[in-house]
Design a protein around this motif. Sequence first.
Motif, PDB file in Angstrom:
ATOM      1  N   ARG A 167     -70.631  14.284   0.940  1.00 34.34           N
ATOM      2  CA  ARG A 167     -71.851  15.004   1.310  1.00 34.34           C
ATOM      3  C   ARG A 167     -73.039  14.222   0.772  1.00 34.34           C
ATOM      4  O   ARG A 167     -73.077  13.868  -0.401  1.00 34.34           O
ATOM      5  CB  ARG A 167     -71.854  16.419   0.755  1.00 34.34           C
ATOM      6  CG  ARG A 167     -73.129  17.184   1.106  1.00 34.34           C
ATOM      7  CD  ARG A 167     -73.015  18.659   0.764  1.00 34.34           C
ATOM      8  NE  ARG A 167     -74.239  19.396   1.026  1.00 34.34           N
ATOM      9  CZ  ARG A 167     -74.669  19.770   2.216  1.00 34.34           C
ATOM     10  NH1 ARG A 167     -73.950  19.465   3.288  1.00 34.34           N
ATOM     11  NH2 ARG A 167     -75.799  20.435   2.369  1.00 34.34           N
ATOM     12  N   TRP A 169     -77.407  14.194   0.791  1.00 36.65           N
ATOM     13  CA  TRP A 169     -78.560  15.035   1.096  1.00 36.65           C
ATOM     14  C   TRP A 169     -79.827  14.465   0.464  1.00 36.65           C
ATOM     15  O   TRP A 169     -79.783  13.710  -0.502  1.00 36.65           O
ATOM     16  CB  TRP A 169     -78.316  16.469   0.638  1.00 36.65           C
ATOM     17  CG  TRP A 169     -78.294  16.675  -0.845  1.00 36.65           C
ATOM     18  CD1 TRP A 169     -79.335  17.033  -1.649  1.00 36.65           C
ATOM     19  CD2 TRP A 169     -77.166  16.528  -1.706  1.00 36.65           C
ATOM     20  NE1 TRP A 169     -78.933  17.125  -2.957  1.00 36.65           N
ATOM     21  CE2 TRP A 169     -77.603  16.826  -3.025  1.00 36.65           C
ATOM     22  CE3 TRP A 169     -75.831  16.179  -1.508  1.00 36.65           C
ATOM     23  CZ2 TRP A 169     -76.748  16.774  -4.120  1.00 36.65           C
ATOM     24  CZ3 TRP A 169     -74.986  16.131  -2.604  1.00 36.65           C
ATOM     25  CH2 TRP A 169     -75.442  16.430  -3.890  1.00 36.65           C
ATOM     26  N   SER A 178     -79.254  16.450   5.513  1.00 43.86           N
ATOM     27  CA  SER A 178     -77.934  16.303   4.913  1.00 43.86           C
ATOM     28  C   SER A 178     -76.944  15.764   5.930  1.00 43.86           C
ATOM     29  O   SER A 178     -77.188  15.802   7.141  1.00 43.86           O
ATOM     30  CB  SER A 178     -77.427  17.642   4.361  1.00 43.86           C
ATOM     31  OG  SER A 178     -77.237  18.567   5.408  1.00 43.86           O
ATOM     32  N   ASP A 180     -72.454  15.567   6.235  1.00 43.17           N
ATOM     33  CA  ASP A 180     -71.113  15.756   5.700  1.00 43.17           C
ATOM     34  C   ASP A 180     -70.153  14.886   6.503  1.00 43.17           C
ATOM     35  O   ASP A 180     -70.278  14.773   7.729  1.00 43.17           O
ATOM     36  CB  ASP A 180     -70.687  17.218   5.814  1.00 43.17           C
ATOM     37  CG  ASP A 180     -71.533  18.126   4.942  1.00 43.17           C
ATOM     38  OD1 ASP A 180     -71.230  18.225   3.749  1.00 43.17           O
ATOM     39  OD2 ASP A 180     -72.497  18.728   5.456  1.00 43.17           O
TER      40      ASP A 180
END
Length: 198
Positions: A167, A169, A178, A180
């Motif tokens: 992840r 961000w 962000s 993922d």
Amino acid sequence: MKKIFMIAVMAVATLSANAQIWVGGNLGFNTSKDKVKVDNVTVDNTSTSFYIAPEIGYNLDDDWAVAVRLGYSHNPSYAIDLDDESYTGRANSFEINPYVRYKFVKAGNFYAFLDGGIAFATTHLNGMGDYVDNIKGLSIGFNPGIAYNVSPKVTLVAHIGDLSYNRIWTKAGESKLSRDSFNLNLTNSISFGAYVNF
């Protein structure tokens, strides 16, 4: 004061005698040179990036160990896409990565291992500080590898591939960005390192 010093010396000597601690890490270096020619003008663009990651570990027994890696990297042409926006710049990154190692398939001086850990990193993009905050990243994953004990004091290691969740961000202006991702990479991710055992 002398008593404290003697206790510290005895503790280090005990750990060293049992070869429980190792120190070492990885180094990476890459340089590239591009030539761009427009009309009669040629421009050379040289880019050099590097990565250094010292680490210290402790063998709990013959099969299990715990360690922590600290990393620093510099990339003059870093690029990242977050929420359909692309950001580029000269980047300096710092990382901390505690992990657990399980050793298996031992044969002579060779053994295979699996590292499992959590890494946290922060990246500063030079020239973007007024608009983009430092980019932060969290990774949870597993890295298989092999090791060869050159001697009781020196071990060579190689990590091959990874399985991880990542992840990333940051904040750009008033927007929170962000990304993922889930990675399964068994061929394009190879790193080499060396340890000194105490």
